[in-house]
Write an enzyme that holds these catalytic residues in place. Sequence first.
Site, PDB file in Angstrom:
ATOM      1  CD  GLU A  34      -2.742   1.317   2.444  1.00  0.00           C
ATOM      2  OE1 GLU A  34      -2.640   0.491   3.367  1.00  0.00           O
ATOM      3  OE2 GLU A  34      -3.511   2.294   2.466  1.00  0.00           O
ATOM      4  NE  ARG A 259       3.968  -7.786  10.820  1.00  0.00           N
ATOM      5  CZ  ARG A 259       3.311  -7.007   9.970  1.00  0.00           C
ATOM      6  NH1 ARG A 259       2.209  -7.425   9.387  1.00  0.00           N
ATOM      7  NH2 ARG A 259       3.753  -5.818   9.716  1.00  0.00           N
ATOM      8  CE  LYS A 269       3.199   0.105   4.620  1.00  0.00           C
ATOM      9  NZ  LYS A 269       2.460  -0.031   3.375  1.00  0.00           N
TER      10      LYS A 269
HETATM   11  P1  ATP Z   1       2.838  -2.106   7.671  1.00  0.00           P
HETATM   12  O1  ATP Z   1       2.167  -2.681   8.859  1.00  0.00           O
HETATM   13  O2  ATP Z   1       4.252  -1.834   7.886  1.00  0.00           O
HETATM   14  O3  ATP Z   1       2.102  -0.968   7.055  1.00  0.00           O
HETATM   15  P2  ATP Z   1       1.568  -3.689   5.781  1.00  0.00           P
HETATM   16  O4  ATP Z   1       1.454  -5.155   5.770  1.00  0.00           O
HETATM   17  O5  ATP Z   1       0.388  -2.891   6.101  1.00  0.00           O
HETATM   18  O6  ATP Z   1       2.801  -3.301   6.641  1.00  0.00           O
HETATM   19  P3  ATP Z   1       1.640  -3.413   2.979  1.00  0.00           P
HETATM   20  O7  ATP Z   1       2.137  -2.310   2.160  1.00  0.00           O
HETATM   21  O8  ATP Z   1       0.190  -3.667   3.004  1.00  0.00           O
HETATM   22  O9  ATP Z   1       2.168  -3.152   4.421  1.00  0.00           O
HETATM   23  O10 ATP Z   1       2.428  -4.750   2.702  1.00  0.00           O
HETATM   24  C1  ATP Z   1       2.922  -5.184   1.456  1.00  0.00           C
HETATM   25  C2  ATP Z   1       3.360  -6.614   1.599  1.00  0.00           C
HETATM   26  O11 ATP Z   1       4.448  -6.698   2.523  1.00  0.00           O
HETATM   27  C3  ATP Z   1       2.256  -7.482   2.141  1.00  0.00           C
HETATM   28  O12 ATP Z   1       2.198  -8.670   1.397  1.00  0.00           O
HETATM   29  C4  ATP Z   1       2.656  -7.731   3.567  1.00  0.00           C
HETATM   30  O13 ATP Z   1       2.181  -8.951   4.011  1.00  0.00           O
HETATM   31  C5  ATP Z   1       4.174  -7.685   3.489  1.00  0.00           C
HETATM   32  N1  ATP Z   1       4.761  -7.309   4.770  1.00  0.00           N
HETATM   33  C6  ATP Z   1       4.536  -6.175   5.474  1.00  0.00           C
HETATM   34  N2  ATP Z   1       5.205  -6.181   6.639  1.00  0.00           N
HETATM   35  C7  ATP Z   1       5.894  -7.336   6.671  1.00  0.00           C
HETATM   36  C8  ATP Z   1       6.794  -7.944   7.618  1.00  0.00           C
HETATM   37  N3  ATP Z   1       7.102  -7.351   8.767  1.00  0.00           N
HETATM   38  N4  ATP Z   1       7.307  -9.155   7.312  1.00  0.00           N
HETATM   39  C9  ATP Z   1       7.006  -9.756   6.145  1.00  0.00           C
HETATM   40  N5  ATP Z   1       6.184  -9.247   5.221  1.00  0.00           N
HETATM   41  C10 ATP Z   1       5.627  -8.059   5.468  1.00  0.00           C
HETATM   42 MG    MG Z   2      -1.134  -2.037   5.164  1.00  0.00          MG
END
Ligand code: ATP
Ligand code: MG
Length: 565
Positions: A34, A259, A269
């Site tokens: 995102e 994760r 983020k």
């Molecule tokens: P954040 O909580 O940091 O915003 P998010 O999962 O909301 O992370 P996205 O941009 O939606 O962020 O994630 C893009 C991809 O990265 C998704 O497939 C998510 O599962 C993966 N991802 C995000 N954080 C991690 C992590 N700590 N370890 C492994 N994969 C991750």
């Molecule tokens: Mg997200």
Amino acid sequence: MENKQVSSNFIKNIIIEDLESGKHKKILTRFPPEPNGYLHIGHAKSIVLNFDLADEFKGLTNVRFDDTNPVKEDTEYVESIKEDVEWLGYKWDGLYFASDYFEEMYNRAVLLIKKGKAYVCELSANEIRETRGTLNRPGQESPYHSRSVEENLDLFTRMRSGEFPDGEKVLRAKIDMASPNLNMRDPVIYRIAHASHHNTGDKWCIYPMYDYAHPIEDAVEGITHSICTLEFEDHRPLYDWVIRECEMECQPRQIEFARLNMTNTVMSKRKLKLLVDEGVVDGWDDPRMPTISGLRRRGYTPEAMRSFVREIGVAKGNSIVDAQMLEHFVREDLKLKAPRTMAVIKPLKVIITNYPEGQVEWLDAENNPENPAMGVRKIPFSREIYVEQDDFMEDPPPKYFRLFPGNEVRLKNAYFIKCNEVIKDEQGQVTELRCTYDPETKSGTDFTGRKVKGTIHWVEAAHALPAEFRLYEPLILDEQEEADEPEGEEAVETGTGTSADFLDHINPNSLEILQGFIEPNMAGVKPQDKFQFFRYGYFNVDVRLTSPEKPVFNRIVSLKSSFKL
Ligand code: ATP
Ligand code: MG
């Protein structure tokens, strides 16, 4: 050599099975960020996993921006994400935006309405939450649950045309208010938001929710394996429901993995944005940030990050990785690559009283003793040099082998010197040492006789170049618990705020700035050049703060660590 083969894991096994059974001829994975912030090391795990799996099985990988929440998203983030993925060493096969599928998603929602599988609901967000029930208690049906198809179609069309204010109506999937899985209790799939979108502008005022949009995005692109993090496991039945009821041709399979969590690191983020917004750091790419751009600016290499991510592997259970493990991999990567040189970060002037005034000699110094191919450089030596303040003690404890009055040490790449006199200012601060050198002890020559226990580094004063050094400690002192729940739109909808508790655990000593000197042959270093400074560790030339007059060096890691793989 870099080993790109994904070590055996349950996801790889599923893919092998699907290829052997003929379910898929070719796999297609995706990385779906995102664009609401910069990528962090956790995202690197997902990037490496998705691209490596596709590489190994001769498949393809898309990057798709999951941009369904206009309020938080921005093109600045889109650009940074593209840069980071490429920097990590990957090239996407397709680059897409979920917002390009808004029309498709809308049409599929109309299909759901026509099938009696979705309805326009007028309960407020609060009422929806309150009637959702709990794990032990079923939810209550919405009073709008049984609207006619015609009425739903009419209202949904008017939602799209902008007739209603934010929050007045939503579209909900009609599934089962008594389902043991709360995600299946008539989840909201569309909401009204009169907000400009970075890609579609003001074309839309209704936006699909993540759980509805994501499976459609995957299916439209023909993704075979949709790999996501564990907190979406409970959402999988809804993922499958959307694919089925929307009658998508392609049926991607969602697979969850744990994760990445790391000690001394916030990995979200939202929290990282808070550090930026509160001015705790000087931007998303502050070298203390666990963002890919921060780690890059600090001096981490793509090779080190890929090796780290591959080493931790994929698992089904959550765990916390020691941040020192990442450091281990950058040391490994730079060991043979980075030239070794000397820098004095807290200078103390030394006059070598028996060295002829005005004389300069150029001594040989190996650029990397572990990698002789890197050759030899010439370094100047003369009557005035700088040594490290921390390498001198006027009144040393036993077993101190560095400089103190009457003691002799080896100058790395040069001669033995002996400290004879200590000069102080009016406050009693040591400002200068007077030493003598022994011409018989030149480095590289074959001399026998006296041995000394201490070797210290130095820089010749007349030719020395000024430089700034930035030493880092972890930004976050305590291990932080990460909320194990989806973030983003879900959080917006339910009004969950950002837990700012971690701001109480900021390390006040996370940055130390020092002014010192480097060898003259380092003139003209460029941002992102990497060096090993003798005894201090690996440093990277800072891309933002370096000026033609003075380079600024970020310490990537110190040399030693107790960490063992
Ligand atoms: P954040 O909580 O940091 O915003 P998010 O999962 O909301 O992370 P996205 O941009 O939606 O962020 O994630 C893009 C991809 O990265 C998704 O497939 C998510 O599962 C993966 N991802 C995000 N954080 C991690 C992590 N700590 N370890 C492994 N994969 C991750
Ligand atoms: Mg997200």
